[in-house]
Design a protein around this motif. Structure first.
Motif, mmCIF file in Angstrom:
data_model
loop_
_atom_site.group_PDB
_atom_site.id
_atom_site.type_symbol
_atom_site.label_atom_id
_atom_site.label_comp_id
_atom_site.label_asym_id
_atom_site.label_seq_id
_atom_site.Cartn_x
_atom_site.Cartn_y
_atom_site.Cartn_z
ATOM 1 N N ILE A 51 0.845 -1.182 0.000
ATOM 2 C CA ILE A 51 0.000 0.000 0.000
ATOM 3 C C ILE A 51 0.883 1.236 0.000
ATOM 4 O O ILE A 51 1.712 1.415 0.891
ATOM 5 C CB ILE A 51 -0.938 0.023 1.224
ATOM 6 C CG1 ILE A 51 -1.834 -1.219 1.240
ATOM 7 C CG2 ILE A 51 -1.791 1.283 1.216
ATOM 8 C CD1 ILE A 51 -2.711 -1.325 2.462
ATOM 9 N N LEU A 52 0.711 2.065 -0.997
ATOM 10 C CA LEU A 52 1.485 3.297 -1.133
ATOM 11 C C LEU A 52 0.631 4.429 -0.568
ATOM 12 O O LEU A 52 -0.341 4.850 -1.174
ATOM 13 C CB LEU A 52 1.809 3.543 -2.610
ATOM 14 C CG LEU A 52 2.453 4.864 -3.013
ATOM 15 C CD1 LEU A 52 3.723 5.116 -2.232
ATOM 16 C CD2 LEU A 52 2.720 4.883 -4.504
ATOM 17 N N LYS A 53 0.969 4.876 0.621
ATOM 18 C CA LYS A 53 0.100 5.839 1.289
ATOM 19 C C LYS A 53 0.889 6.970 1.939
ATOM 20 O O LYS A 53 2.108 6.886 2.127
ATOM 21 C CB LYS A 53 -0.734 5.128 2.356
ATOM 22 C CG LYS A 53 0.082 4.509 3.477
ATOM 23 C CD LYS A 53 -0.811 3.785 4.481
ATOM 24 C CE LYS A 53 0.012 3.169 5.614
ATOM 25 N NZ LYS A 53 -0.842 2.486 6.612
ATOM 26 N N VAL A 54 0.138 8.015 2.273
ATOM 27 C CA VAL A 54 0.727 9.136 2.993
ATOM 28 C C VAL A 54 1.032 8.693 4.419
ATOM 29 O O VAL A 54 0.242 7.982 5.050
ATOM 30 C CB VAL A 54 -0.236 10.348 2.983
ATOM 31 C CG1 VAL A 54 0.210 11.412 3.968
ATOM 32 C CG2 VAL A 54 -0.317 10.938 1.586
ATOM 33 N N SER A 55 2.166 9.098 4.926
ATOM 34 C CA SER A 55 2.611 8.712 6.263
ATOM 35 C C SER A 55 1.598 9.104 7.338
ATOM 36 O O SER A 55 0.915 10.133 7.233
ATOM 37 C CB SER A 55 3.954 9.394 6.560
ATOM 38 O OG SER A 55 4.294 9.273 7.919
ATOM 39 N N SER A 56 1.508 8.295 8.373
ATOM 40 C CA SER A 56 0.606 8.589 9.495
ATOM 41 C C SER A 56 1.039 9.850 10.238
ATOM 42 O O SER A 56 0.269 10.405 11.031
ATOM 43 C CB SER A 56 0.570 7.406 10.461
ATOM 44 O OG SER A 56 1.865 7.130 10.972
ATOM 45 N N GLN A 57 2.264 10.309 9.994
ATOM 46 C CA GLN A 57 2.755 11.542 10.610
ATOM 47 C C GLN A 57 2.198 12.785 9.926
ATOM 48 O O GLN A 57 2.340 13.896 10.434
ATOM 49 C CB GLN A 57 4.289 11.582 10.573
ATOM 50 C CG GLN A 57 4.966 10.398 11.238
ATOM 51 C CD GLN A 57 4.576 10.254 12.693
ATOM 52 O OE1 GLN A 57 4.613 11.212 13.448
ATOM 53 N NE2 GLN A 57 4.171 9.050 13.089
ATOM 54 N N VAL A 58 1.569 12.592 8.763
ATOM 55 C CA VAL A 58 0.999 13.707 8.003
ATOM 56 C C VAL A 58 -0.503 13.724 8.232
ATOM 57 O O VAL A 58 -1.193 12.734 8.003
ATOM 58 C CB VAL A 58 1.291 13.559 6.494
ATOM 59 C CG1 VAL A 58 0.630 14.687 5.710
ATOM 60 C CG2 VAL A 58 2.795 13.538 6.254
ATOM 61 N N SER A 59 -1.037 14.850 8.692
ATOM 62 C CA SER A 59 -2.462 14.972 8.972
ATOM 63 C C SER A 59 -3.178 15.652 7.805
ATOM 64 O O SER A 59 -2.825 16.770 7.423
ATOM 65 C CB SER A 59 -2.680 15.780 10.254
ATOM 66 O OG SER A 59 -4.064 15.937 10.520
ATOM 67 N N ILE A 60 -4.167 14.966 7.243
ATOM 68 C CA ILE A 60 -4.974 15.559 6.178
ATOM 69 C C ILE A 60 -6.055 16.411 6.840
ATOM 70 O O ILE A 60 -6.846 15.908 7.648
ATOM 71 C CB ILE A 60 -5.636 14.476 5.302
ATOM 72 C CG1 ILE A 60 -4.590 13.505 4.746
ATOM 73 C CG2 ILE A 60 -6.440 15.117 4.180
ATOM 74 C CD1 ILE A 60 -3.577 14.124 3.823
ATOM 75 N N PRO A 61 -6.134 17.706 6.529
ATOM 76 C CA PRO A 61 -7.127 18.566 7.180
ATOM 77 C C PRO A 61 -8.518 18.387 6.584
ATOM 78 O O PRO A 61 -8.682 17.797 5.512
ATOM 79 C CB PRO A 61 -6.595 19.973 6.881
ATOM 80 C CG PRO A 61 -5.918 19.822 5.543
ATOM 81 C CD PRO A 61 -5.289 18.453 5.573
ATOM 82 N N THR A 62 -9.533 18.888 7.287
ATOM 83 C CA THR A 62 -10.873 18.965 6.717
ATOM 84 C C THR A 62 -10.816 19.910 5.523
ATOM 85 O O THR A 62 -10.193 20.977 5.581
ATOM 86 C CB THR A 62 -11.872 19.478 7.763
ATOM 87 O OG1 THR A 62 -11.965 18.500 8.808
ATOM 88 C CG2 THR A 62 -13.236 19.699 7.159
#
Length: 201
Positions: A20-31
């Motif tokens: 799975i190629l995903k954004v790191s859990s350290q990066v928060s996607i905002p609303t």
């Protein structure tokens, strides 16, 4: 060993659930009530169902937003609403040659903008008007066996809608303020990143 900068690498989209190629859990996607995404892709094989990117709401199986094909029709999903976008983007636009694409969306107008080949293409998706994309979810490139079959490069995301002037002046090294093409933003399974001296940056 020193890690190769992601700026010098394209990434093959994974074709199975084991990678799975995903954004790191350290990066928060905002609303989000608007966004712009830019990326470059090259196709190696065409399939009936393809997913280029996908954001899943936190604690749910619903798609916050994503770009995919369904029955050979390009679809942009916004907060669970599917918008057919073939009037502005088709499967034929993706070829074996790496090309840049930028897509933006605004909740206020329900408008989708595509900047491609130095042209701005606009499409109304009224079903997405007033929609809000909940933050804190998971963002990934590809989606198991339904992944787009090819390579992606320089995926960036901003939390605002760009104008035509901003699109036309955007260079490959401008940093995304939500997601950037940098190792710090991504979890990339081994074997998917490929160094390529012909990349735009």
């Amino acid at each position: 060993m020193v890690a190769v900068a992601l700026r010098n690498q394209k990434v093959a989209l994974p074709q199975n659930s084991g990678k799975i190629l995903k954004v790191s859990s350290q990066v928060s996607i905002p609303t989000l009530q608007q966004f712009t995404v830019c990326f470059e892709v090259a196709r190696t094989n065409q399939k009936k169902g393809e997913t280029i990117f996908l954001y899943t709401d936190p604690g749910a199986n619903t798609f916050g937003f994503g770009l995919s094909t369904s029955s050979n029709v390009m679809v942009m999903t916004i907060d669970g609403q599917e918008c057919a976008i073939s009037p502005i983007l088709t499967e034929a636009d993706f070829t074996a040659v790496m090309k840049p694409f930028c897509l933006s969306w605004s909740s206020l107008s329900g408008t989708l903008n595509l900047y491609f080949d130095n042209n701005l293409r606009v499409l109304s998706c009224s079903a997405s008007t007033g929609k809000v994309i909940t933050g804190g979810g998971t963002f990934q490139l590809g989606h198991n066996s339904l992944s787009f079959d090819g390579f992606i490069y320089n995926f960036r995301m901003w939390n605002y809608t760009m104008s035509k002037a901003e699109f036309s002046s955007l260079t490959c090294d401008v940093t995304g303020n939500v997601i950037d093409w940098d190792n710090a933003f991504w979890d990339i399974p081994a074997g998917l990143a490929h160094t390529d001296s012909t990349l735009s940056c």
